[in-house]
Write a protein that holds these residues in place. Sequence first.
Motif, PDB file in Angstrom:
ATOM      1  N   ALA A  23      -0.525   9.829   0.354  1.00 20.43           N
ATOM      2  CA  ALA A  23      -1.553   9.948  -0.493  1.00 20.43           C
ATOM      3  C   ALA A  23      -3.015   8.756  -0.260  1.00 20.43           C
ATOM      4  CB  ALA A  23      -1.317   9.690  -2.346  1.00 20.43           C
ATOM      5  N   GLY A  24      -2.305   7.765   0.821  1.00 26.35           N
ATOM      6  CA  GLY A  24      -2.845   7.026   1.736  1.00 26.35           C
ATOM      7  C   GLY A  24      -3.838   7.542   2.194  1.00 26.35           C
ATOM      8  N   LEU A  25      -3.970   8.934   3.021  1.00 31.30           N
ATOM      9  CA  LEU A  25      -4.710   9.771   3.493  1.00 31.30           C
ATOM     10  C   LEU A  25      -5.400  11.151   2.774  1.00 31.30           C
ATOM     11  CD1 LEU A  25      -2.580   9.980   6.790  1.00 31.30           C
ATOM     12  CD2 LEU A  25      -4.193   8.353   6.607  1.00 31.30           C
ATOM     13  N   GLY A  26      -4.923  10.625   1.758  1.00 24.62           N
ATOM     14  CA  GLY A  26      -5.576  11.885   0.905  1.00 24.62           C
ATOM     15  C   GLY A  26      -4.974  13.084   0.238  1.00 24.62           C
ATOM     16  N   ILE A  27      -3.510  13.127   1.008  1.00 22.91           N
ATOM     17  CA  ILE A  27      -2.401  13.995   0.264  1.00 22.91           C
ATOM     18  C   ILE A  27      -1.645  13.972  -0.534  1.00 22.91           C
ATOM     19  CG2 ILE A  27      -0.826  15.930   1.654  1.00 22.91           C
ATOM     20  CD1 ILE A  27      -2.481  14.739   4.973  1.00 22.91           C
ATOM     21  N   PRO A  28      -1.668  13.871  -1.622  1.00 21.12           N
ATOM     22  CA  PRO A  28      -0.990  12.956  -2.484  1.00 21.12           C
ATOM     23  C   PRO A  28       0.293  14.558  -2.831  1.00 21.12           C
ATOM     24  CG  PRO A  28      -2.550  14.497  -3.534  1.00 21.12           C
ATOM     25  CD  PRO A  28      -3.345  13.784  -2.516  1.00 21.12           C
ATOM     26  N   GLY A  29       1.607  14.139  -2.469  1.00 21.06           N
ATOM     27  CA  GLY A  29       2.651  14.789  -2.807  1.00 21.06           C
ATOM     28  C   GLY A  29       3.294  14.583  -2.154  1.00 21.06           C
ATOM     29  N   LEU A  30       3.232  14.624  -0.827  1.00 27.71           N
ATOM     30  CA  LEU A  30       3.580  14.229   0.827  1.00 27.71           C
ATOM     31  C   LEU A  30       3.634  12.765   0.570  1.00 27.71           C
ATOM     32  CD1 LEU A  30       4.008  15.309   2.885  1.00 27.71           C
ATOM     33  CD2 LEU A  30       2.192  15.320   4.393  1.00 27.71           C
ATOM     34  N   THR A  31       5.428  12.710   1.145  1.00 27.69           N
ATOM     35  CA  THR A  31       5.643  11.641   1.901  1.00 27.69           C
ATOM     36  C   THR A  31       7.176  11.659   2.778  1.00 27.69           C
ATOM     37  OG1 THR A  31       7.992  11.767   0.055  1.00 27.69           O
ATOM     38  CG2 THR A  31       5.874  10.702  -0.708  1.00 27.69           C
ATOM     39  N   PHE A  32       6.970  10.853   3.624  1.00 34.12           N
ATOM     40  CA  PHE A  32       8.247  10.701   4.918  1.00 34.12           C
ATOM     41  C   PHE A  32       8.569   9.467   4.450  1.00 34.12           C
ATOM     42  CE2 PHE A  32       7.775   9.486   9.322  1.00 34.12           C
ATOM     43  CZ  PHE A  32       9.262  10.090   9.981  1.00 34.12           C
ATOM     44  N   MET A  33       9.658   9.809   5.172  1.00 39.68           N
ATOM     45  CA  MET A  33      11.626   8.923   5.593  1.00 39.68           C
ATOM     46  C   MET A  33      11.593   8.966   7.218  1.00 39.68           C
ATOM     47  SD  MET A  33      14.840   7.889   5.493  1.00 39.68           S
ATOM     48  CE  MET A  33      15.250   9.441   5.198  1.00 39.68           C
ATOM     49  N   THR A  34      11.670   7.691   7.469  1.00 38.12           N
ATOM     50  CA  THR A  34      12.471   7.924   9.010  1.00 38.12           C
ATOM     51  C   THR A  34      13.861   6.329   9.119  1.00 38.12           C
ATOM     52  OG1 THR A  34      12.935   8.121  10.941  1.00 38.12           O
ATOM     53  CG2 THR A  34      11.062   6.695  10.358  1.00 38.12           C
ATOM     54  N   ARG A  35      14.731   6.431   9.749  1.00 39.79           N
ATOM     55  CA  ARG A  35      15.392   5.764   9.409  1.00 39.79           C
ATOM     56  C   ARG A  35      17.037   5.514  10.937  1.00 39.79           C
ATOM     57  NH1 ARG A  35      18.131   7.385   3.803  1.00 39.79           N
ATOM     58  NH2 ARG A  35      19.062   8.967   4.599  1.00 39.79           N
ATOM     59  N   TYR A  36      16.698   4.287  11.074  1.00 37.61           N
ATOM     60  CA  TYR A  36      18.422   4.676  12.192  1.00 37.61           C
ATOM     61  C   TYR A  36      18.999   3.409  12.356  1.00 37.61           C
ATOM     62  CZ  TYR A  36      20.393   3.450  16.774  1.00 37.61           C
ATOM     63  OH  TYR A  36      21.133   3.464  17.400  1.00 37.61           O
ATOM     64  N   ILE A  37      21.055   3.603  11.941  1.00 43.14           N
ATOM     65  CA  ILE A  37      21.837   3.194  11.379  1.00 43.14           C
ATOM     66  C   ILE A  37      22.464   2.908  12.806  1.00 43.14           C
ATOM     67  CG2 ILE A  37      23.691   3.086   9.726  1.00 43.14           C
ATOM     68  CD1 ILE A  37      20.965   5.398   9.047  1.00 43.14           C
ATOM     69  N   TYR A  38      23.375   1.916  12.806  1.00 42.94           N
ATOM     70  CA  TYR A  38      24.174   1.377  13.919  1.00 42.94           C
ATOM     71  C   TYR A  38      24.961   0.940  13.721  1.00 42.94           C
ATOM     72  CZ  TYR A  38      25.883  -0.333  18.589  1.00 42.94           C
ATOM     73  OH  TYR A  38      26.514  -0.210  19.843  1.00 42.94           O
ATOM     74  N   GLY A  58       0.701  -0.917   0.086  1.00 44.16           N
ATOM     75  CA  GLY A  58      -0.178  -0.181  -0.245  1.00 44.16           C
ATOM     76  C   GLY A  58       1.022   1.547  -0.062  1.00 44.16           C
ATOM     77  N   ASN A  59       0.950   1.921   1.258  1.00 49.07           N
ATOM     78  CA  ASN A  59       1.291   3.132   1.457  1.00 49.07           C
ATOM     79  C   ASN A  59       2.660   3.049   2.489  1.00 49.07           C
ATOM     80  OD1 ASN A  59      -0.337   5.389  -0.446  1.00 49.07           O
ATOM     81  ND2 ASN A  59      -2.077   3.909   0.800  1.00 49.07           N
ATOM     82  N   HIS A  60       2.194   1.872   2.255  1.00 51.65           N
ATOM     83  CA  HIS A  60       3.497   1.541   3.752  1.00 51.65           C
ATOM     84  C   HIS A  60       5.150   1.109   3.102  1.00 51.65           C
ATOM     85  CE1 HIS A  60       0.410   2.562   6.955  1.00 51.65           C
ATOM     86  NE2 HIS A  60       0.410   2.021   6.424  1.00 51.65           N
ATOM     87  N   ALA A  61       6.101   1.471   3.654  1.00 49.76           N
ATOM     88  CA  ALA A  61       7.213   0.499   2.955  1.00 49.76           C
ATOM     89  C   ALA A  61       8.140   0.207   4.472  1.00 49.76           C
ATOM     90  CB  ALA A  61       8.014   0.836   2.311  1.00 49.76           C
ATOM     91  N   PHE A  62       8.820  -1.023   4.711  1.00 49.92           N
ATOM     92  CA  PHE A  62       9.523  -1.682   5.530  1.00 49.92           C
ATOM     93  C   PHE A  62      10.758  -1.865   5.045  1.00 49.92           C
ATOM     94  CE2 PHE A  62       4.920  -1.232   6.670  1.00 49.92           C
ATOM     95  CZ  PHE A  62       4.757  -1.093   7.678  1.00 49.92           C
ATOM     96  N   GLY A  63      11.513  -1.569   5.568  1.00 49.62           N
ATOM     97  CA  GLY A  63      13.122  -2.270   5.353  1.00 49.62           C
ATOM     98  C   GLY A  63      14.326  -2.260   6.127  1.00 49.62           C
ATOM     99  N   LEU A  64      14.824  -2.693   6.263  1.00 55.08           N
ATOM    100  CA  LEU A  64      15.810  -3.493   7.065  1.00 55.08           C
ATOM    101  C   LEU A  64      17.120  -3.928   6.110  1.00 55.08           C
ATOM    102  CD1 LEU A  64      14.321  -6.084   8.844  1.00 55.08           C
ATOM    103  CD2 LEU A  64      14.861  -3.769   9.842  1.00 55.08           C
TER     104      LEU A  64
END
Length: 397
Positions: A308-323, A256-262
Amino acid sequence: MAEGEGFVEGASATLYNRTVYFNRDFRDSTPGQSKREESATSFLLNFQSGFTQGPIGFGADVIAMQGIKIDSSPSRAGTGLLALDNNGRAKDEYAEIRGAVKMAILDDTVLRYGVHQPENPVAYYDDSRLLPNHYQGYSITNNSIDALFVEAGRLTDRGEMNSSNETDGIHADGKDLTYFGGTYTFTDNVNLSLYGADSEDQYKRGFVGFDWTIPLSEGTSLNTYVAYYDTSDENKNDGDEYDNQAGSIAVTLSTGNHAFGLAYQQMNGDGRYNYDDGEIYLANSVQYSDFNGIDEKSYQARYDYDFAGLGIPGLTFMTRYIYGTDIDVNAPEHAADGVTRDNHWERDSELRYTVQNGMLEGLNVRWRNATVRQDANFDGGDIDENRLIVGYTWTLL
């Protein structure tokens, strides 16, 4: 026999404006300057001609760039946005114009001489500040075989991101770089890249990259990307500073509008992964750190969301943590306390919005935040960093 569409008929021209506010706070973890904080705006005119008609076509490209200071002071200078004078003050502006000539043979082979902004795993231009850097040199690309792209080139001069001047060679000591390689696309979901590079009297570097996406269901897929660099030192009198084997694997589940990465990344060899380019294809090369210390192992967790999944196309968010851990510090200042291994971490967040319609359609606003915690002797100490970037492109041709 293929023919070019015409020098003028195939031409394109864009004018791009980027305004950047850059703040890097050292949190009093290093002596001297406590922070770097500047803002500036820039204009980049990019003209690319088409090719004259016939089995052999000719063309020319021009890039014109200007950076303009908005705010700076000697106590806060050095962000990389602006050029500095001999007194350490940011210059009010800098500008340059570069060009290239090109030749197309049967529309599938292109030879180029002049300005280059390469985009491959062993030679990639840097666009992380106000204006991109560039190189001078010559290259050839070919895509005559279906699904196969190959290229080779030699970069002989380097223009920095915040300067009107060029240096001889692409490294500080004037060394040129020769690169070659390509990518084969097996299917829409699988491709393999192989590249090599030779920096004269410094190092030889090989790269292999494998990208594989598995569709799992409607709207859900699993992507695996593997990258590996092998760099051998060509000058045995410099302490093997380039001898390094670097590899990473990143797995991303998109639904969907989510992505999970390792991701996992590891360094081996006598030195860290040294490079002078803007991008490397390792998973844990991120906003501030590359996690490329000697023997370093690093781990990343990442999350992306498309609003876009909440009706706001064009807006994206990313967060990550690296150790990163098990770094061979190899520094005299640690000998007294017996410390030979170190670790550090970085947390990044990014919010990006592109206006979808109206008078400001295409305007892009991007906020990037990084929090880094590390030993002051390792890579500059603790930092908190914020970058606010606003960009807009006008299509002229």
